[in-house]
Design an enzyme around this catalytic site. Structure first.
Site, PDB file in Angstrom:
ATOM      1  N   CYS A 114      38.473  32.962  37.035  1.00  0.00           N
ATOM      2  CA  CYS A 114      37.059  32.631  36.835  1.00  0.00           C
ATOM      3  C   CYS A 114      36.303  33.901  36.488  1.00  0.00           C
ATOM      4  O   CYS A 114      36.480  34.441  35.403  1.00  0.00           O
ATOM      5  CB  CYS A 114      36.480  31.912  38.042  1.00  0.00           C
ATOM      6  N   SER A 115      35.454  34.397  37.389  1.00  0.00           N
ATOM      7  CA  SER A 115      34.669  35.584  37.051  1.00  0.00           C
ATOM      8  C   SER A 115      34.375  36.408  38.289  1.00  0.00           C
ATOM      9  O   SER A 115      33.300  36.964  38.423  1.00  0.00           O
ATOM     10  CB  SER A 115      33.369  35.171  36.363  1.00  0.00           C
ATOM     11  N   CYS A 116      35.330  36.493  39.225  1.00  0.00           N
ATOM     12  CA  CYS A 116      35.124  37.275  40.447  1.00  0.00           C
ATOM     13  C   CYS A 116      34.815  38.722  40.088  1.00  0.00           C
ATOM     14  O   CYS A 116      35.466  39.317  39.228  1.00  0.00           O
ATOM     15  CB  CYS A 116      36.365  37.200  41.332  1.00  0.00           C
TER      16      CYS A 116
END
Lengths: 104, 223
Positions: B125-127
């Protein structure tokens, strides 16, 4: 890192830094945090990062228990990607929960 | 209320549910509507109040790469702080007056050296270490970066303008779980006499992700 976020202890850690481990191949459906590209690969435990509630339970309103030890596992890039163009010393580290790992 | 059409899951056989706003810019309408609906439900069910939601948004919006730059500059200038930052990042941040909210994922700091270069990505995702750096850049969330950073990290780093020798180990960190990684870039050469504030001016957001090094004083001077 000394702070672990689990309050209830969780599953005891089965692996230690340096242990060889294989990532299970699975698709439990719904939310999980073990990328498919690393499933089935063999790597080495770099370190234990802590014990955290299981995200596969948290994602659906569960309590995340039993909490899972989380490891940073190192893999050789050349083993993960046979076409990898860089030197053999290049590595990829992936954070993986214990229930996705099996001893080699 | 009209609900825009939900985007399909673009991953081949990958059942992971994506976070809002990544790689689907044209579909933001759908996610914005969904976020509003979830916010309303959280409040309605008494899980949190609108003030708590706004408070978290405000805390995240208050952070920017300049906060990370301050931390890196202190680590460059003060070896004891650097060693604490690497071993117990949260204790080190408290020394600088940052208290991370309880719900923040754990922060881990990794050091780039002449032999080892870290690159951070979240393939799922976009951690990102938002609690310190604020929101990630759009490219960090793009499918192109998330896939290429793991398969061809040297190619990606080179496109950002840095060519690494073969005897430097490139180590990709895929932050798939409960840790968020901050890269401590190498201190540039020729910075011996600089103040912490001047040093902070050399620390870019991209260098704390690991796609580049910190700027040299010459580069900072000319641009």
């Amino acid at each position: 890192m000394t702070q672990f976020s689990s309050s209830s202890g969780g599953e005891p850690a089965r692996f230690h830094a340096g242990d060889e481990v294989r990532v299970r191949v699975d698709n439990p459906g719904g939310h999980f945090r073990t990328p498919t590209y690393i499933q089935g690969q063999t790597g080495r435990v770099h370190k234990l990062c802590g014990v955290f509630p299981n995200p596969e339970s948290l994602a659906y309103g569960g309590d995340g228990q039993p909490a899972q030890p989380l490891y940073r596992v190192e893999f050789s890039q050349k083993e993960v990607w046979p076409e990898y163009g860089g030197p053999a010393s290049d590595m990829i580290h992936v954070d993986i929960y214990q229930h996705w790992l099996e001893p080699v | 209320m009209t609900i825009p059409h939900a985007p399909g899951n673009g991953h081949g056989g990958h059942d992971h549910e994506e976070h809002p706003g990544m790689a689907h810019d044209e579909e933001l309408g759908y996610y914005a509507v969904r976020a509003k609906a979830m916010e309303a439900l959280l409040v309605q069910k008494g899980i949190c109040s609108p003030d708590e939601i706004q408070g978290m948004v405000d805390r995240l919006e208050a952070r920017s790469p300049s906060d990370g730059a301050r931390v890196v500059a202190r680590a460059w200038a003060d070896p004891a702080f650097k060693s604490l930052l690497l071993s117990d990042p949260e204790a080190a941040l408290v020394q600088l007056g940052y208290s991370l909210p309880e719900t923040t994922p754990k922060l881990d700091v990794v050091e780039n050296t002449n032999e080892l270069h870290h690159l951070v990505v979240c393939t799922l995702c976009s951690c990102y270490p938002r609690a310190l750096l604020g929101r990630p850049p759009d490219w960090y969330k793009s499918l192109a970066y998330r896939s290429r950073a793991v398969v061809d990290p040297r190619g990606v780093i080179s496109e950002f303008g840095l060519d690494l020798a073969d005897d430097v180990e490139v180590r990709v960190l895929d932050s798939t779980a409960d840790l968020r990684y901050l890269v401590l870039p190498r201190r540039p050469e020729g910075t011996e006499g600089m103040s912490e504030e001047e040093l902070a001016g050399l620390v870019t957001r991209d260098s704390m992700i690991g796609v580049t090094d910190a700027r040299s004083p010459q580069a900072a001077h000319s641009g």
